[in-house]
Design a protein around this motif. Structure first.
Motif, short mmCIF file in Angstrom:
data_model
loop_
_atom_site.label_atom_id
_atom_site.label_comp_id
_atom_site.label_asym_id
_atom_site.label_seq_id
_atom_site.Cartn_x
_atom_site.Cartn_y
_atom_site.Cartn_z
N SER A 6 78.89 -16.96 0.71
CA SER A 6 77.98 -17.10 0.90
C SER A 6 77.18 -15.84 2.06
O SER A 6 77.99 -15.64 2.94
N GLU B 9 72.38 -14.65 6.33
CA GLU B 9 71.07 -15.18 5.30
C GLU B 9 70.07 -13.65 6.89
O GLU B 9 70.53 -13.13 8.28
N ALA C 65 65.83 -14.48 1.75
CA ALA C 65 65.41 -16.18 0.97
C ALA C 65 64.92 -15.56 0.47
O ALA C 65 64.88 -16.52 -0.92
N TYR D 48 64.68 -13.93 -2.08
CA TYR D 48 65.28 -13.94 -3.85
C TYR D 48 65.93 -15.20 -4.28
O TYR D 48 66.50 -14.50 -5.37
N ARG D 49 66.24 -15.84 -3.16
CA ARG D 49 66.68 -16.50 -3.87
C ARG D 49 66.66 -17.44 -5.14
O ARG D 49 65.80 -17.33 -4.52
N GLY D 50 67.66 -17.38 -6.02
CA GLY D 50 67.48 -17.93 -6.95
C GLY D 50 66.64 -17.29 -8.26
O GLY D 50 65.77 -17.77 -9.37
N LYS E 39 72.45 -14.64 -7.54
CA LYS E 39 71.13 -15.43 -7.39
C LYS E 39 71.65 -16.91 -6.67
O LYS E 39 70.32 -17.22 -5.78
N SER E 40 72.64 -17.14 -6.66
CA SER E 40 72.82 -17.94 -5.44
C SER E 40 72.64 -17.89 -4.35
O SER E 40 73.45 -19.25 -3.64
N GLY E 41 72.77 -16.26 -4.13
CA GLY E 41 73.29 -16.43 -2.29
C GLY E 41 74.89 -15.62 -2.44
O GLY E 41 74.80 -16.13 -0.97
N THR F 268 69.31 -10.83 -7.85
CA THR F 268 70.26 -10.50 -7.55
C THR F 268 69.95 -9.14 -6.70
O THR F 268 69.15 -8.58 -7.14
#
Length: 235
Positions: A88, A91, A105, A107-109, A198-200, A112
């Protein structure tokens, strides 16, 4: 003496072969005189290519040396940054040179994120960043599913601002005081690039100038070559 076993009475040919072996001290009449004699190999045209034991040993030595160098390169390529792959992404929230605060965060979800660590005094960075600028201008449309964040580890913000303005970098340029974020990403040298999905999760990491960087990024981001898309539109 060599012993041969037959399934019937000894023929005249067998007798002659036996006599030849005895004459040559237990070896066939056409046997090489010593272990140092050349070894025959079949050539591509059906003929024989004579290969000596020394040549076989030299070829084997070259092969082993090549394998050792490949293994050595593989071990050395496992930098601290590459070990971050599949983990992961740490952050961070940093100030952009335009004064805005930018968080991973955000851009999370959604997108990329390509993170590039650099500095204005870094020669290789001055090669990579213009290439990233070209890539961004070509592929980052209004509906793009990726973002590039260039994180400067300059000691003075003014140095980063001067370079970013001179090069007209179109993507967000962030400032990392005391390289705290760089440390969290195990950055040991620059330029260092990460691709965060996208999932970090970190899916790609590279230290130094990357050959065919744009092609690598296209693969990581699932992009098609812009020239191919333009050609398709004109048909």
């Amino acid at each position: 003496m060599l012993t041969r076993y037959t399934h019937g009475p000894m023929t005249e040919e067998d007798k002659n072969r036996r006599d030849g072996e005895e004459r040559w001290g237990g070896k066939p009449a056409d046997a090489p005189a010593s272990n140092d004699a050349p070894l025959p190999a079949v050539g591509g045209d059906g003929g024989l290519i004579v290969v000596s034991p020394e040549e076989v040993l030299a070829a084997f030595t070259i092969f082993i040396t090549w394998r050792v160098k490949r293994l050595e390169k593989s071990v050395l390529s496992r930098t601290a940054a590459s070990v971050m792959i599949s983990r992961s992404a740490p952050e961070f929230t940093l100030a952009a040179l335009n004064g805005n605060a930018v968080s991973l965060a955000d851009y999370r979800g959604k997108k990329t994120v390509v993170v590039s660590y650099w500095a204005s005094w870094c020669g290789p960075c001055k090669v990579e960043l213009p290439e990233l600028r070209e890539f961004y201008q070509r592929y980052h449309k209004a509906d793009a599913n990726f973002e590039i964040l260039a994180i400067s580890i300059d000691e003075q913000k003014a140095d980063a601002e001067k370079y970013a303005e001179a090069e007209k970098l179109p993507f967000p340029v962030l400032f990392d005081p005391q390289s705290k974020t760089a440390d969290a990403y195990s950055v040991e040298g620059i330029p260092t690039m990460f691709v965060i999905d996208k999932s970090g999760k970190i899916v790609h990491a590279h230290v130094g100038l990357e050959q065919a960087m744009q092609i690598q990024l296209m693969g990581e981001l699932g992009l098609k070559y812009a020239g191919m898309e333009d050609a398709g539109e004109t048909k």
